[in-house]
Design a protein around this motif. Structure first.
Motif, PDB file in Angstrom:
ATOM      1  N   LEU A  28     -15.507   3.278  13.469  1.00  9.29           N
ATOM      2  CA  LEU A  28     -15.771   1.845  13.659  1.00  9.29           C
ATOM      3  C   LEU A  28     -14.772   1.047  12.835  1.00  9.29           C
ATOM      4  O   LEU A  28     -14.443   1.427  11.705  1.00  9.29           O
ATOM      5  N   ALA A  30     -14.298  -2.799  11.336  1.00 11.21           N
ATOM      6  CA  ALA A  30     -14.841  -4.159  11.154  1.00 11.21           C
ATOM      7  C   ALA A  30     -13.680  -5.037  10.687  1.00 11.21           C
ATOM      8  O   ALA A  30     -12.728  -5.246  11.442  1.00 11.21           O
ATOM      9  N   GLY A  31     -13.725  -5.521   9.440  1.00 12.13           N
ATOM     10  CA  GLY A  31     -12.634  -6.380   8.959  1.00 12.13           C
ATOM     11  C   GLY A  31     -11.338  -5.623   8.709  1.00 12.13           C
ATOM     12  O   GLY A  31     -10.266  -6.224   8.623  1.00 12.13           O
ATOM     13  N   GLY A  32     -11.431  -4.326   8.553  1.00  9.86           N
ATOM     14  CA  GLY A  32     -10.236  -3.492   8.369  1.00  9.86           C
ATOM     15  C   GLY A  32      -9.642  -3.518   6.970  1.00  9.86           C
ATOM     16  O   GLY A  32      -8.604  -2.898   6.721  1.00  9.86           O
ATOM     17  N   THR A  33     -10.303  -4.176   6.014  1.00  6.19           N
ATOM     18  CA  THR A  33      -9.691  -4.301   4.688  1.00  6.19           C
ATOM     19  C   THR A  33      -9.744  -2.999   3.881  1.00  6.19           C
ATOM     20  O   THR A  33      -8.978  -2.827   2.940  1.00  6.19           O
ATOM     21  N   ASP A  34     -10.630  -2.086   4.261  1.00  6.36           N
ATOM     22  CA  ASP A  34     -10.586  -0.732   3.693  1.00  6.36           C
ATOM     23  C   ASP A  34      -9.894   0.206   4.671  1.00  6.36           C
ATOM     24  O   ASP A  34      -9.035   0.999   4.293  1.00  6.36           O
ATOM     25  N   LEU A  35     -10.274   0.090   5.940  1.00  4.58           N
ATOM     26  CA  LEU A  35      -9.791   1.032   6.948  1.00  4.58           C
ATOM     27  C   LEU A  35      -8.269   0.997   7.086  1.00  4.58           C
ATOM     28  O   LEU A  35      -7.604   2.037   7.151  1.00  4.58           O
ATOM     29  N   GLY A 101     -12.494  -9.352  -4.148  1.00  6.68           N
ATOM     30  CA  GLY A 101     -11.078  -9.569  -3.859  1.00  6.68           C
ATOM     31  C   GLY A 101     -10.599 -10.992  -4.045  1.00  6.68           C
ATOM     32  O   GLY A 101     -10.807 -11.603  -5.096  1.00  6.68           O
ATOM     33  N   THR A 110     -16.349  -7.569   5.645  1.00  5.35           N
ATOM     34  CA  THR A 110     -17.763  -7.697   5.994  1.00  5.35           C
ATOM     35  C   THR A 110     -18.665  -6.933   5.020  1.00  5.35           C
ATOM     36  O   THR A 110     -18.235  -5.983   4.365  1.00  5.35           O
ATOM     37  N   ASP A 123     -18.703  -4.378  -4.690  1.00  2.00           N
ATOM     38  CA  ASP A 123     -19.391  -5.398  -5.486  1.00  2.00           C
ATOM     39  C   ASP A 123     -20.756  -5.806  -4.950  1.00  2.00           C
ATOM     40  O   ASP A 123     -21.558  -6.365  -5.689  1.00  2.00           O
TER      41      ASP A 123
HETATM   42  C1  LIG Z   1      -6.714  -6.416  -1.733  1.00  5.12           C
HETATM   43  C2  LIG Z   1      -8.141  -5.915  -1.629  1.00  5.12           C
HETATM   44  C3  LIG Z   1      -9.062  -6.291  -2.589  1.00  5.12           C
HETATM   45  C4  LIG Z   1     -10.371  -5.854  -2.515  1.00  5.12           C
HETATM   46  N1  LIG Z   1     -11.240  -6.245  -3.494  1.00  5.12           N
HETATM   47  C5  LIG Z   1     -12.534  -5.828  -3.432  1.00  5.12           C
HETATM   48  C6  LIG Z   1     -13.474  -6.247  -4.448  1.00  5.12           C
HETATM   49  O1  LIG Z   1     -13.145  -6.972  -5.398  1.00  5.12           O
HETATM   50  N2  LIG Z   1     -14.743  -5.802  -4.334  1.00  5.12           N
HETATM   51  C7  LIG Z   1     -15.163  -4.994  -3.301  1.00  5.12           C
HETATM   52  O2  LIG Z   1     -16.339  -4.650  -3.252  1.00  5.12           O
HETATM   53  N3  LIG Z   1     -14.298  -4.595  -2.344  1.00  5.12           N
HETATM   54  C8  LIG Z   1     -13.000  -4.989  -2.380  1.00  5.12           C
HETATM   55  N4  LIG Z   1     -12.118  -4.577  -1.419  1.00  5.12           N
HETATM   56  C9  LIG Z   1     -12.564  -3.622  -0.398  1.00  5.12           C
HETATM   57  C10 LIG Z   1     -12.991  -4.222   0.954  1.00  5.12           C
HETATM   58  O3  LIG Z   1     -12.516  -5.531   1.157  1.00  5.12           O
HETATM   59  C11 LIG Z   1     -14.513  -4.204   1.128  1.00  5.12           C
HETATM   60  O4  LIG Z   1     -15.052  -2.921   0.926  1.00  5.12           O
HETATM   61  C12 LIG Z   1     -14.957  -4.740   2.492  1.00  5.12           C
HETATM   62  O5  LIG Z   1     -16.286  -5.166   2.407  1.00  5.12           O
HETATM   63  C13 LIG Z   1     -14.818  -3.762   3.652  1.00  5.12           C
HETATM   64  O6  LIG Z   1     -15.274  -4.418   4.828  1.00  5.12           O
HETATM   65  P1  LIG Z   1     -14.420  -4.441   6.162  1.00  5.12           P
HETATM   66  O7  LIG Z   1     -15.172  -5.278   7.126  1.00  5.12           O
HETATM   67  O8  LIG Z   1     -13.023  -4.815   5.925  1.00  5.12           O
HETATM   68  O9  LIG Z   1     -14.545  -2.907   6.569  1.00  5.12           O
HETATM   69  P2  LIG Z   1     -13.525  -1.934   7.332  1.00  5.12           P
HETATM   70  O10 LIG Z   1     -12.306  -1.711   6.512  1.00  5.12           O
HETATM   71  O11 LIG Z   1     -13.329  -2.358   8.744  1.00  5.12           O
HETATM   72  O12 LIG Z   1     -14.417  -0.614   7.327  1.00  5.12           O
HETATM   73  C14 LIG Z   1     -14.706   0.077   6.142  1.00  5.12           C
HETATM   74  C15 LIG Z   1     -15.549   1.320   6.481  1.00  5.12           C
HETATM   75  O13 LIG Z   1     -16.829   0.925   6.930  1.00  5.12           O
HETATM   76  C16 LIG Z   1     -17.096   1.406   8.262  1.00  5.12           C
HETATM   77  N5  LIG Z   1     -17.862   0.336   8.894  1.00  5.12           N
HETATM   78  C17 LIG Z   1     -17.536  -0.979   8.959  1.00  5.12           C
HETATM   79  N6  LIG Z   1     -18.521  -1.670   9.534  1.00  5.12           N
HETATM   80  C18 LIG Z   1     -19.498  -0.784   9.850  1.00  5.12           C
HETATM   81  C19 LIG Z   1     -20.783  -0.906  10.466  1.00  5.12           C
HETATM   82  N7  LIG Z   1     -21.274  -2.074  10.867  1.00  5.12           N
HETATM   83  N8  LIG Z   1     -21.523   0.222  10.638  1.00  5.12           N
HETATM   84  C20 LIG Z   1     -21.063   1.429  10.203  1.00  5.12           C
HETATM   85  N9  LIG Z   1     -19.853   1.606   9.621  1.00  5.12           N
HETATM   86  C21 LIG Z   1     -19.086   0.496   9.448  1.00  5.12           C
HETATM   87  C22 LIG Z   1     -15.721   1.676   8.855  1.00  5.12           C
HETATM   88  O14 LIG Z   1     -15.761   2.666   9.859  1.00  5.12           O
HETATM   89  C23 LIG Z   1     -14.960   2.150   7.630  1.00  5.12           C
HETATM   90  O15 LIG Z   1     -15.258   3.495   7.355  1.00  5.12           O
HETATM   91  C24 LIG Z   1     -10.787  -5.003  -1.447  1.00  5.12           C
HETATM   92  C25 LIG Z   1      -9.850  -4.649  -0.461  1.00  5.12           C
HETATM   93  C26 LIG Z   1      -8.542  -5.088  -0.542  1.00  5.12           C
HETATM   94  C27 LIG Z   1      -7.550  -4.670   0.529  1.00  5.12           C
END
Ligand SMILES: Cc1cc2nc3c(=O)[nH]c(=O)nc-3n(C[C@H](O)[C@H](O)[C@H](O)COP(=O)(O)OP(=O)(O)OC[C@H]3O[C@@H](n4cnc5c(N)ncnc54)[C@H](O)[C@@H]3O)c2cc1C
Length: 287
Positions: A28, A30-35, A101, A110, A123
């Motif tokens: 899956l 979502a926002g892609g910030t980890d993926l 972040g 997300t 967090d």
């Molecule tokens: C520069 C930077 C700074 C950051 N700083 C922080 C910080 O200070 N604190 C913090 O907590 N995080 C931080 N992060 C990490 C990140 O932003 C968070 O973990 C964010 O919430 C991930 O959400 P996403 O929507 O981008 O997930 P994605 O990257 O799209 O997905 C992350 C994982 O979750 C799975 N997933 C997503 N949505 C679902 C769903 N609905 N059901 C099942 N699985 C799902 C995906 O398959 C993947 O494995 C940072 C990242 C970056 C790049």
């Protein structure tokens, strides 16, 4: 990002259908910030179908339901931080999301992704714990609701299968007068990975006696945890300095007990003790 197939459903049902019909592995997005960060190392998704759930309307709502607030898994950290409902009834989560972040990251990332990525430094997790969060999971149309602590197994490992879609996160609505606190310890003030977070929920009755209390740390244990023994320490009391110190001692003692003795224990334990004392003294008005 390399992948075998990419699918962009426009409804939750389409997303479930995509998960049903996808052959072999699915991931899956979502926002892609980890993926997308993970995608930079090797080609982890080359053989997988990516199902892009970002912006699905069913996952982007924040609703009040009986004693709970239901937060769609696709709600961003900025939306949580700015939600009047969450600020009033679950303020510790708004405060936690404000520390994620940078504004760009918060605008796009997300809450569902924060949970599913299962970073110990995520967090939202300590704040969700003190709000007694439960996670709604849809597996190919079958819906279940599980406590947050049962979703995360250990760092970066969940109990979810690749067909499990987190749809909503339920947090308990706090009564009027509930006090919240969120503290984040990082190496710098902005864009910092948490070294430790401390989330607190405290409710006293009219006479000053504690009715409800949860306090726990993030970025400290392998998974989100609440400690009944610690949380019960203040119930029914008008806490004194001695009570506060006892909670600080008990919480900091959990660090080596659960996480083992690590290089970080030498600073995490005293920081935890001092911060717990400071936070509780502040919330209890110097009592
Ligand atoms: C520069 C930077 C700074 C950051 N700083 C922080 C910080 O200070 N604190 C913090 O907590 N995080 C931080 N992060 C990490 C990140 O932003 C968070 O973990 C964010 O919430 C991930 O959400 P996403 O929507 O981008 O997930 P994605 O990257 O799209 O997905 C992350 C994982 O979750 C799975 N997933 C997503 N949505 C679902 C769903 N609905 N059901 C099942 N699985 C799902 C995906 O398959 C993947 O494995 C940072 C990242 C970056 C790049």
């Amino acid at each position: 990002m390399e992948c075998r197939e990419y699918s962009k459903p426009t409804t939750l049902q389409e997303a479930i259908d995509a998960l049903k019909t996808a052959e072999d592995g699915v991931k899956l997005l979502a926002g892609g910030t980890d993926l997308l960060v993970n995608a930079r190392e090797g080609h982890p998704y080359r053989e997988l179908t990516i199902v892009d759930i970002y912006g699905l309307p069913e996952l982007c709502r924040i609703e009040e339901m009986d004693g709970w607030i239901a937060i769609g898994a696709g709600v961003t950290h900025t939306q949580i931080e700015q939600s009047a409902l969450i600020r009033e009834k679950a303020g510790v989560l708004a405060d936690a999301c404000r520390t994620v972040g940078s504004p760009q990251i918060r605008n796009h990332s997300t809450i569902g992704g924060n949970i599913a990525n299962a970073s110990p430094a995520a967090d939202s997790l300590a704040a969700l714990s003190v709000l007694e969060a439960e996670v709604e999971v849809n597996r190919l149309g079958e819906v279940r609701r599980v406590p947050l602590g049962d979703i995360i197994e250990k760092p970066y490992r969940t109990t979810l299968s690749d067909r499990d879609l987190i749809t909503r996160i339920f947090v308990k609505k706090a009564d009027a007068g509930t006090q919240f606190h969120f503290y984040k310890l990082g190496r710098r003030k902005a864009l910092a990975i948490s070294r430790m977070t401390i989330a607190t929920l405290l409710k006293r009755d009219g006479s000053g006696k504690v009715e409800r209390f949860h306090m726990t740390m993030g970025a400290t244990f392998p998974k989100p945890m609440l400690f009944e023994d610690v949380d019960n320490m203040l119930i029914g009391k008008r806490p004194t300095a001695k009570d506060i110190q006892a909670v600080a001692d008990a919480l900091s003692a959990k660090i080596p007990l659960i996480a083992g003795i690590r290089p970080s224990t030498a600073y995490k334990q005293p920081v935890c003790k001092k911060m717990v004392e400071r936070i509780l003294s502040e919330l209890l008005g110097g009592q």
